[in-house]
Scaffold this motif. Structure first.
Motif, PDB file in Angstrom:
ATOM      1  N   THR A   1      32.890  49.900  44.421  1.00 28.97           N
ATOM      2  CA  THR A   1      33.514  49.334  43.220  1.00 28.97           C
ATOM      3  C   THR A   1      33.560  47.815  43.338  1.00 28.97           C
ATOM      4  O   THR A   1      33.535  47.265  44.430  1.00 28.97           O
ATOM      5  CB  THR A   1      34.945  49.868  43.015  1.00 28.97           C
ATOM      6  OG1 THR A   1      35.771  49.423  44.114  1.00 28.97           O
ATOM      7  CG2 THR A   1      34.967  51.382  42.953  1.00 28.97           C
ATOM      8  N   LYS A   2      33.625  47.167  42.195  1.00 30.12           N
ATOM      9  CA  LYS A   2      33.765  45.708  42.145  1.00 30.12           C
ATOM     10  C   LYS A   2      34.935  45.366  41.241  1.00 30.12           C
ATOM     11  O   LYS A   2      35.009  45.813  40.101  1.00 30.12           O
ATOM     12  CB  LYS A   2      32.488  45.054  41.630  1.00 30.12           C
ATOM     13  CG  LYS A   2      32.495  43.519  41.690  1.00 30.12           C
ATOM     14  CD  LYS A   2      31.152  42.961  41.234  1.00 30.12           C
ATOM     15  CE  LYS A   2      31.044  41.458  41.474  1.00 30.12           C
ATOM     16  NZ  LYS A   2      32.054  40.675  40.744  1.00 30.12           N
ATOM     17  N   ASP A   3      35.861  44.571  41.755  1.00 32.64           N
ATOM     18  CA  ASP A   3      37.082  44.230  41.030  1.00 32.64           C
ATOM     19  C   ASP A   3      36.830  43.197  39.933  1.00 32.64           C
ATOM     20  O   ASP A   3      35.854  42.442  39.956  1.00 32.64           O
ATOM     21  CB  ASP A   3      38.124  43.659  41.995  1.00 32.64           C
ATOM     22  CG  ASP A   3      38.908  44.759  42.695  1.00 32.64           C
ATOM     23  OD1 ASP A   3      38.615  45.935  42.444  1.00 32.64           O
ATOM     24  OD2 ASP A   3      39.802  44.434  43.497  1.00 32.64           O
ATOM     25  N   ILE A   4      37.735  43.180  38.993  1.00 34.42           N
ATOM     26  CA  ILE A   4      37.872  42.089  38.038  1.00 34.42           C
ATOM     27  C   ILE A   4      38.993  41.174  38.523  1.00 34.42           C
ATOM     28  O   ILE A   4      39.994  41.650  39.065  1.00 34.42           O
ATOM     29  CB  ILE A   4      38.197  42.634  36.639  1.00 34.42           C
ATOM     30  CG1 ILE A   4      36.977  43.319  36.033  1.00 34.42           C
ATOM     31  CG2 ILE A   4      38.685  41.530  35.701  1.00 34.42           C
ATOM     32  CD1 ILE A   4      37.237  43.987  34.703  1.00 34.42           C
ATOM     33  N   PHE A   5      38.816  39.874  38.340  1.00 32.09           N
ATOM     34  CA  PHE A   5      39.918  38.957  38.660  1.00 32.09           C
ATOM     35  C   PHE A   5      41.045  39.241  37.674  1.00 32.09           C
ATOM     36  O   PHE A   5      40.919  39.000  36.481  1.00 32.09           O
ATOM     37  CB  PHE A   5      39.462  37.506  38.557  1.00 32.09           C
ATOM     38  CG  PHE A   5      40.481  36.521  39.062  1.00 32.09           C
ATOM     39  CD1 PHE A   5      40.724  36.393  40.412  1.00 32.09           C
ATOM     40  CD2 PHE A   5      41.208  35.745  38.172  1.00 32.09           C
ATOM     41  CE1 PHE A   5      41.665  35.503  40.893  1.00 32.09           C
ATOM     42  CE2 PHE A   5      42.153  34.846  38.636  1.00 32.09           C
ATOM     43  CZ  PHE A   5      42.383  34.718  40.007  1.00 32.09           C
ATOM     44  N   SER A   6      42.134  39.781  38.167  1.00 31.02           N
ATOM     45  CA  SER A   6      43.123  40.433  37.302  1.00 31.02           C
ATOM     46  C   SER A   6      44.148  39.489  36.695  1.00 31.02           C
ATOM     47  O   SER A   6      44.837  39.861  35.751  1.00 31.02           O
ATOM     48  CB  SER A   6      43.853  41.511  38.110  1.00 31.02           C
ATOM     49  OG  SER A   6      44.555  40.922  39.208  1.00 31.02           O
ATOM     50  N   ILE A   7      44.286  38.281  37.225  1.00 29.46           N
ATOM     51  CA  ILE A   7      45.330  37.366  36.741  1.00 29.46           C
ATOM     52  C   ILE A   7      44.765  36.472  35.646  1.00 29.46           C
ATOM     53  O   ILE A   7      43.700  35.881  35.810  1.00 29.46           O
ATOM     54  CB  ILE A   7      45.879  36.502  37.894  1.00 29.46           C
ATOM     55  CG1 ILE A   7      46.437  37.390  39.007  1.00 29.46           C
ATOM     56  CG2 ILE A   7      46.946  35.547  37.385  1.00 29.46           C
ATOM     57  CD1 ILE A   7      46.845  36.618  40.242  1.00 29.46           C
ATOM     58  N   SER A   8      45.456  36.389  34.545  1.00 28.95           N
ATOM     59  CA  SER A   8      45.043  35.493  33.469  1.00 28.95           C
ATOM     60  C   SER A   8      46.274  34.830  32.878  1.00 28.95           C
ATOM     61  O   SER A   8      47.351  35.429  32.813  1.00 28.95           O
ATOM     62  CB  SER A   8      44.278  36.245  32.374  1.00 28.95           C
ATOM     63  OG  SER A   8      45.084  37.231  31.765  1.00 28.95           O
ATOM     64  N   ALA A   9      46.106  33.589  32.468  1.00 30.00           N
ATOM     65  CA  ALA A   9      47.208  32.828  31.890  1.00 30.00           C
ATOM     66  C   ALA A   9      46.654  31.891  30.835  1.00 30.00           C
ATOM     67  O   ALA A   9      45.486  31.485  30.884  1.00 30.00           O
ATOM     68  CB  ALA A   9      47.960  32.041  32.962  1.00 30.00           C
TER      69      ALA A   9
END
Length: 609
Positions: free
Chosen positions: A180-188
């Motif tokens: 699996t490959k993650d998504i960068f989960s933090i957004s602002a």
């Protein structure tokens, strides 16, 4: 380590290498390889600019193949059916610098490493929770493709592969490899208007400390409103609690004209082989609407009410006497109860009631995987199949009783030469004193072509038609609009109605040009929408609202930045505007041919609910 070369990588030339012919002068003019080599050499300098180049660019990436043929997710591992699962190996890749198809690739520049240092990878326990097979148990080959699809549909995972390790498999057992490959989960994000002191702050983390918990917050301040000067919307969601595939969610919404507090527990028919599903949802609302007074005049006022929603469903599979064939058709039965309470109903049209529903549905679904539908490179699951569902209900109110009926059907077909066609239609209505009221006829037709090849150019066409006709709606229920995702991209209007018809066309043209690692796609669109305001009016009697535009989608193989799309739209009813559309949000939607709870239509939400 596992490297999975695709069909296109073996049989297709590198997109950066154009044909060396006299007719092709674009390459000579751009000479992108020389420019790229110069930038690579410059990045080795110890100057500030050289270090900046080294931080932004990377030079070891192989471009993703264009035009990967569709692959059916049905019988890839048929020969391993009912073998014992010996071991499950999980490799979870970080968000930046890694590749799902080349696990040897690693981050090399500062931005990739810095981004990964801020990101906590998804815990392997969360990935195991999505798998439909376990060590020591017989393997159903369908569970491999279904597990891969479930992982890809997870918000915090970009892509996934679930395969059998053919080198270690034996006649009676197999090892499974999960990548699996993650998504960068933090957004602002945020904005501020110095003129009136108003602004907005957005903070989200859809994979909090790698646990899969999703936290979303939006806060607006400095509003020019008599009621309140701020707005806040927040939610907290936990998926797949203790491997039960039960998800929980808390939501709080405090806006000037919309207030909601809610909590829910839900388990859907997440897989074809799921036997039971159900949900419990409790919500409290305070929302404005137009109500008709006794003198036939209208008035806008807030209406407070609460709902308690419970449903339970069971899936029945057809018997198969062929061990090598799994019949994907299912019969699903379900029952539902919705209790709605109005502390102070504004008129007799609003009543406290208990709604009993029962439904039965036939569903058949399978999935294909393809690329370059809505973006660059990411594997996408395409549903195909059939759906036919019927729901019947009885509303027991404190002022009047009425019946409810809903019929929904659809089919989807995918073929490498034909393309994809998805058709869905729905009719629902309440029946009181032998009269139909608050009804709706809705239909969606989505078609996209195969990926056409024209020398080194590739193109795909999309067509989408949507309609929603309200039948004897209540006073004030003119809630349909044609703004943005509801109809015309980039368009905004205060017009509302009870009937609409929308046509969308989009052309995605993938160019062969590569300049310093950048690949380009040209997106052109034409949108048309008809909207009427009365229950008996014909939307086609008015001139359609229109939108035309062209967009440029950029994808870079060497930088940490992935895909950007910028579109310029022209609207005859308004001024020319420039909009930026995030490429991770597809404009089109699939119908997944899933039937779960008895359907109660929500007017204005579209057919996908």
């Amino acid at each position: 380590m596992l490297t999975v070369p695709s069909y296109a990588q073996k049989n297709q030339a590198n997109p950066d290498t154009l044909k060396n012919t006299e007719a092709d002068t674009t390459r000579k003019k751009l000479d992108s390889d020389k420019i790229l080599a110069d930038i690579k050499a410059y990045s080795k300098r110890k100057t500030i600019m050289g270090r900046l180049m080294k931080a932004v660019f990377r030079f070891d990436r192989k471009p993703e193949p264009i035009g990967v043929n569709a692959e059916v997710l049905n019988n890839q591992y048929k020969k391993h059916g009912y073998k014992i699962v010996r071991n499950i190996y999980i490799k979870n890749l970080d968000a930046f610098g890694y590749s799902i198809t080349d696990t040897l690739r690693e981050p090399v520049n500062f931005l990739e490493k810095a981004g990964n240092s801020l990101h906590i990878k998804t815990h392997q326990g969360r990935i195991r929770n999505k798998l439909l097979f376990k060590p020591g148990q017989p393997l159903d080959p369908l569970d491999l493709s279904e597990s891969e699809r479930l992982l890809r549909q997870t918000d915090y995972i970009l892509d996934a592969r679930v395969t059998v390790n053919e080198k270690t498999s034996t006649r009676d057992s197999v090892d499974i490899v999960v990548i699996t490959k993650d998504i960068f989960s933090i957004s602002a994000g945020g904005s501020y208007n110095a003129g009136n002191g108003s602004g907005r702050i957005v903070l989200r983390d859809i994979n909090f400390i790698g646990s899969g918990h999703q936290i979303r917050n939006t806060y607006r301040f400095g509003l020019d409103s008599v009621q309140q000067s701020y707005e806040y919307t927040g939610s907290y969601r936990v998926e797949n609690i203790y491997k039960t595939f039960i998800s929980s969610e808390l939501i709080y919404r405090d806006e000037v004209n919309y207030k909601q507090k809610g909590a829910s527990l839900q388990r859907d028919f997440f897989s074809i082989n799921t036997k039971y599903a159900g949900a419990i949802a409790l919500n409290w609302y305070n929302i404005p609407t137009y109500v008709r007074l006794s003198d036939s005049t209208g008035r806008r006022q807030n209406i407070a009410f609460s709902t308690q929603d419970f449903w339970l469903g069971k899936s029945f599979r057809f018997k198969s006497y062929n061990l090598g064939f799994d019949n994907r058709a299912r019969i699903i039965t379900s029952a539902r109860m919705i209790a709605t309470r109005y502390p102070s109903p504004p008129t007799d049209e609003y009543q406290s009631n208990t709604f009993f529903l029962a439904g039965v549905g036939y569903t058949y679904r399978k999935y294909y995987k393809d690329k370059y539908l809505f973006g660059f490179g990411r594997t996408e699951d395409i549903p195909a199949g059939n759906l036919l569902a019927f729901t019947y209900g009885f509303e027991n109110g404190n002022k009047y009783n009425r019946r409810y009926m809903n019929i929904k059907g659809g089919f989807g077909k995918y073929n490498r030469e034909f393309g994809y066609l998805n058709v869905t239609a729905e009719f629902d209505t309440y029946i009181r004193d032998k009269k139909w009221e608050q009804g709706e006829i809705a239909a969606d037709i989505l078609y996209f072509t195969k990926l056409y090849h024209w020398d080194n150019w590739q193109v795909r066409h999309f067509f989408w038609g949507r309609t929603s006709f309200g039948l004897n709606r209540k006073y004030g229920e003119n809630v349909l609009n044609v703004n943005k995702l509801q109809g015309i991209r980039g368009f905004s209007s205060d017009e509302r109605g009870t009937r609409k018809f929308v046509l969308n066309y989009e052309n995605n043209l993938y160019t062969p040009f590569s300049f310093i690692g950048f690949r380009f796609a040209i997106v052109a669109f034409a949108d048309f929408a008809w909207l009427s305001t009365g229950n008996s009016s014909n939307p086609f009697l008015t001139r359609p609202l229109q939108g035309y535009g062209i967009g440029f989608r950029f994808h870079n193989e060497y930088t940490t930045f992935n895909t950007i799309q910028i579109s310029v739209g022209f609207y005859p009813q308004g001024p020319t505007t420039i909009k930026t559309y995030p490429s991770t949000r597809p404009y089109y939607e699939f119908n997944d041919f899933i039937y779960s709870r008895p359907i109660t239509s929500v007017f204005g939400d579209g057919i996908y609910r």
